[in-house]
Design a protein around this motif. Structure first.
Motif, PDB file in Angstrom:
ATOM      1  N   GLY A  61       0.862  -1.168   0.000  1.00  0.00           N
ATOM      2  CA  GLY A  61       0.000   0.000   0.000  1.00  0.00           C
ATOM      3  C   GLY A  61       0.898   1.216   0.000  1.00  0.00           C
ATOM      4  N   THR A  62       0.576   2.212  -0.825  1.00  0.00           N
ATOM      5  CA  THR A  62       1.418   3.407  -0.923  1.00  0.00           C
ATOM      6  C   THR A  62       0.562   4.666  -0.933  1.00  0.00           C
ATOM      7  OG1 THR A  62       1.403   3.457  -3.335  1.00  0.00           O
ATOM      8  CG2 THR A  62       3.156   2.180  -2.282  1.00  0.00           C
ATOM      9  N   ILE A  63       1.189   5.754  -0.546  1.00  0.00           N
ATOM     10  CA  ILE A  63       0.558   7.067  -0.660  1.00  0.00           C
ATOM     11  C   ILE A  63       1.665   8.117  -0.705  1.00  0.00           C
ATOM     12  CG2 ILE A  63       0.325   7.416   1.832  1.00  0.00           C
ATOM     13  CD1 ILE A  63      -2.400   8.810   1.152  1.00  0.00           C
ATOM     14  N   ARG A  64       1.426   9.193  -1.421  1.00  0.00           N
ATOM     15  CA  ARG A  64       2.324  10.354  -1.451  1.00  0.00           C
ATOM     16  C   ARG A  64       1.432  11.570  -1.457  1.00  0.00           C
ATOM     17  NH1 ARG A  64       7.336  12.479  -2.108  1.00  0.00           N
ATOM     18  NH2 ARG A  64       7.641  14.133  -3.632  1.00  0.00           N
ATOM     19  N   ARG A  65       1.541  12.399  -0.405  1.00  0.00           N
ATOM     20  CA  ARG A  65       0.697  13.587  -0.280  1.00  0.00           C
ATOM     21  C   ARG A  65       1.519  14.753   0.250  1.00  0.00           C
ATOM     22  NH1 ARG A  65      -4.711  13.006   1.533  1.00  0.00           N
ATOM     23  NH2 ARG A  65      -4.781  15.236   1.198  1.00  0.00           N
TER      24      ARG A  65
END
Length: 172
Positions: A61-65
């Protein structure tokens, strides 16, 4: 760029990266993704920030914010990331602990907690949280574990909160 552990159900499982850029900070998180929807959180010594839902990318699972300084300042010093189930955050249920020394087996911990008044406790999986009343005019509760302490309000009062794993080791 700063790197922090990303905890999943209380255990290190991935990584949170914080990259300051002018008035903003980029957060990148990655960890193995269990079934269901999971959110990434940035956890600081004064607060928490929900980064958003981790997107599936294979088994990860990944996220970039990116967040403004106005939103990240209340975190204080960043300590770690956490992956938590998505959805409404359940309210924390703190129980009174009239004899906090009886919650633990370790003699050194029992000795330091003997006679402490106003303590509260809760469990989250294998993690036991212990909240001790905090007053700036009095000695710091469990001073030997100062580095593991987190100051926060519970029910409008100030507490120092410690987290312990199943072996009664303090957790950051």
């Amino acid at each position: 760029m700063d790197k922090f552990p990303l905890l999943l159900e209380g255990s290190p499982a991935g990584e949170l990266i914080a990259e300051p850029e002018g008035l903003y900070t980029w957060f990148s998180a990655r960890c193995p993704l269990p079934d269901g929807l999971w959110c990434a959180w940035a956890v600081g010594d004064r607060g928490e920030l929900r980064l958003g839902v981790l997107e599936p990318e294979g088994t990860q699972g990944t996220i970039r914010r990116r967040f403004s300084r106005q939103l990240t300042a209340p975190l204080g010093r960043l300590l770690r990331g956490e992956a938590r189930p998505a959805g409404a955050r359940e309210p924390e249920t703190w129980e009174p602990a009239p004899a906090p020394d009886q919650l633990f087996r370790a003699p050194w911990l029992r000795q330091r907690l003997k006679g402490v008044q106003g303590a509260r406790t809760r469990r989250a999986g294998a993690v036991r949280y212990l909240a001790l009343p905090y007053d700036r005019g009095k000695p710091f509760p469990l001073a030997t574990l100062f580095c593991f302490a987190r100051l926060r309000a519970i029910g409008g009062a100030s507490y120092v909160v410690y987290a312990f794993d199943a072996q009664e080791r303090p957790l950051f």
